[in-house]
Motif scaffolding. Sequence first.
Motif, mmCIF file in Angstrom:
data_model
loop_
_atom_site.group_PDB
_atom_site.id
_atom_site.type_symbol
_atom_site.label_atom_id
_atom_site.label_comp_id
_atom_site.label_asym_id
_atom_site.label_seq_id
_atom_site.Cartn_x
_atom_site.Cartn_y
_atom_site.Cartn_z
ATOM 1 N N VAL A 140 14.238 88.091 -7.267
ATOM 2 C CA VAL A 140 15.197 89.017 -6.672
ATOM 3 C C VAL A 140 16.502 88.261 -6.470
ATOM 4 C CG1 VAL A 140 15.791 90.437 -4.682
ATOM 5 C CG2 VAL A 140 13.437 90.386 -5.518
ATOM 6 N N VAL A 141 17.582 88.763 -7.049
ATOM 7 C CA VAL A 141 18.917 88.191 -6.870
ATOM 8 C C VAL A 141 19.677 89.085 -5.901
ATOM 9 C CG1 VAL A 141 21.103 87.578 -7.969
ATOM 10 C CG2 VAL A 141 18.940 87.174 -9.169
ATOM 11 N N VAL A 142 20.131 88.522 -4.802
ATOM 12 C CA VAL A 142 20.857 89.284 -3.784
ATOM 13 C C VAL A 142 22.352 89.098 -4.003
ATOM 14 C CG1 VAL A 142 21.233 89.620 -1.317
ATOM 15 C CG2 VAL A 142 18.966 88.961 -2.154
ATOM 16 N N GLY A 143 23.057 90.224 -4.182
ATOM 17 C CA GLY A 143 24.496 90.163 -4.394
ATOM 18 C C GLY A 143 24.929 91.177 -5.425
ATOM 19 N N ALA A 144 26.243 91.397 -5.514
ATOM 20 C CA ALA A 144 26.762 92.373 -6.471
ATOM 21 C C ALA A 144 28.070 91.926 -7.095
ATOM 22 C CB ALA A 144 26.961 93.731 -5.791
ATOM 23 N N GLY A 145 28.395 90.619 -6.968
ATOM 24 C CA GLY A 145 29.628 90.100 -7.536
ATOM 25 C C GLY A 145 29.419 89.501 -8.912
ATOM 26 N N ASN A 146 30.445 88.843 -9.421
ATOM 27 C CA ASN A 146 30.383 88.286 -10.773
ATOM 28 C C ASN A 146 29.225 87.306 -10.948
ATOM 29 O OD1 ASN A 146 32.659 89.262 -12.503
ATOM 30 N ND2 ASN A 146 33.853 88.616 -10.733
ATOM 31 N N VAL B 245 26.840 98.013 -8.016
ATOM 32 C CA VAL B 245 27.727 97.106 -8.732
ATOM 33 C C VAL B 245 28.924 97.896 -9.257
ATOM 34 C CG1 VAL B 245 27.921 95.503 -10.670
ATOM 35 C CG2 VAL B 245 25.770 95.670 -9.396
ATOM 36 N N ARG B 246 30.100 97.330 -9.079
ATOM 37 C CA ARG B 246 31.326 97.967 -9.569
ATOM 38 C C ARG B 246 31.860 97.144 -10.737
ATOM 39 N NH1 ARG B 246 35.408 98.203 -4.933
ATOM 40 N NH2 ARG B 246 36.491 99.611 -6.366
ATOM 41 N N PHE B 247 31.853 97.729 -11.923
ATOM 42 C CA PHE B 247 32.276 97.028 -13.127
ATOM 43 C C PHE B 247 33.751 97.312 -13.422
ATOM 44 C CE2 PHE B 247 27.676 97.446 -13.856
ATOM 45 C CZ PHE B 247 27.362 96.133 -14.178
ATOM 46 N N ALA B 248 34.431 96.287 -13.921
ATOM 47 C CA ALA B 248 35.799 96.430 -14.426
ATOM 48 C C ALA B 248 35.803 95.991 -15.885
ATOM 49 C CB ALA B 248 36.773 95.578 -13.617
#
Length: 351
Positions: A167-173, A196-199
């Motif tokens: 399990v990876v906790v986080g939503a950044g790069n 997750v918000r993608f650009a």
Amino acid sequence: MEHVDVAVIGGGQSGLAAAHSLQTQGLEPVVLEASGQPAGAWPRYYDSLTLFSPARYSSLPGMPFGGDPDRYPHRDEVAAYLLRYADRLDADIRTRTRVREVCAADGGFTLGLEGGRRLSARAVVAASGTFGRPHRPELPGLDEFTGTVLHAADYRSPEPFAGQRVVVVGAGNSAVQIAAELGERARVTLSSRHPVRFARQHTLGRDLHWWLTRTGLDTLPVGRFLRTPPAQLVIDDGRYRAAVVAGAPDRRPVFRRVDGAKVTWADGSREVVDMILLATGYRPDLGYLAPLGALDERGQPRHREGVSITHPGLAYVGLEWQRSLSSNSLRGVGRDAARITRRLAAHLASS
């Protein structure tokens, strides 16, 4: 006791940019770097890390990155670039010199160094970054987890975790990039409080950083208006969104709690997990400033666009959102360094 003009704490990208700007102001900085080389945290990042900005937008003042300007440099290229930059700078850079505390003294500062040595400085630039202070959020039961808990600061490659439940906790790069590469060898869930918000990395054939530079958004002084930094966008060329859509990793809301080896998900289901990897960012590594009273109750610096509001001879370079969205990046630290060193030079000239 040795006396210097300006002590720059940290010899990574922020400290080197500060030293360059101080030299242009006619000052003689002494750069104090805790590690064995002036490359900051770059040699210690995970093996596959590449910049999200092209080389043309990833250099410090006075020295282009070199090579194909449109490539995305690897971690080791960045470290090598910083070493070349430090050598070309011809400044007094002292490695394996850790600052333990900074105290006010006679209109300036006294720095206590590891090993008991002391140094006095007329001004101080805190450029020690964040890597030395990984953020570990309070998650119910995490301290009693019987599997492996790892922060992204200690992650290097996916091979040791092949076949595991992760399990990876986080939503950044970093969270998404690490989860995607782990997903090729393990069963991985990306767990975060928000989606997750993608650009898009490219729009109309141009890299995102071209647009940020052309529109001026990259240098807009928005930091002063931000009480809480906005959610990070994940810069994506299509690979990471595709990996999440394919379920490698899958994405779920952050788990409710941890019991022994099991996590309980938001829907009430429970399962055994081998590793929880915290890609939850960092906080400013500025504990040595505590004796000054320059930090707030959360350990955050009290400043305005990098200039201390508690001590006129103290400044910062490399803080996230210090002034703009690029303040803690290779492309942005030079601009911020130039601003704060002009203020420091004026202060020293009048004192």
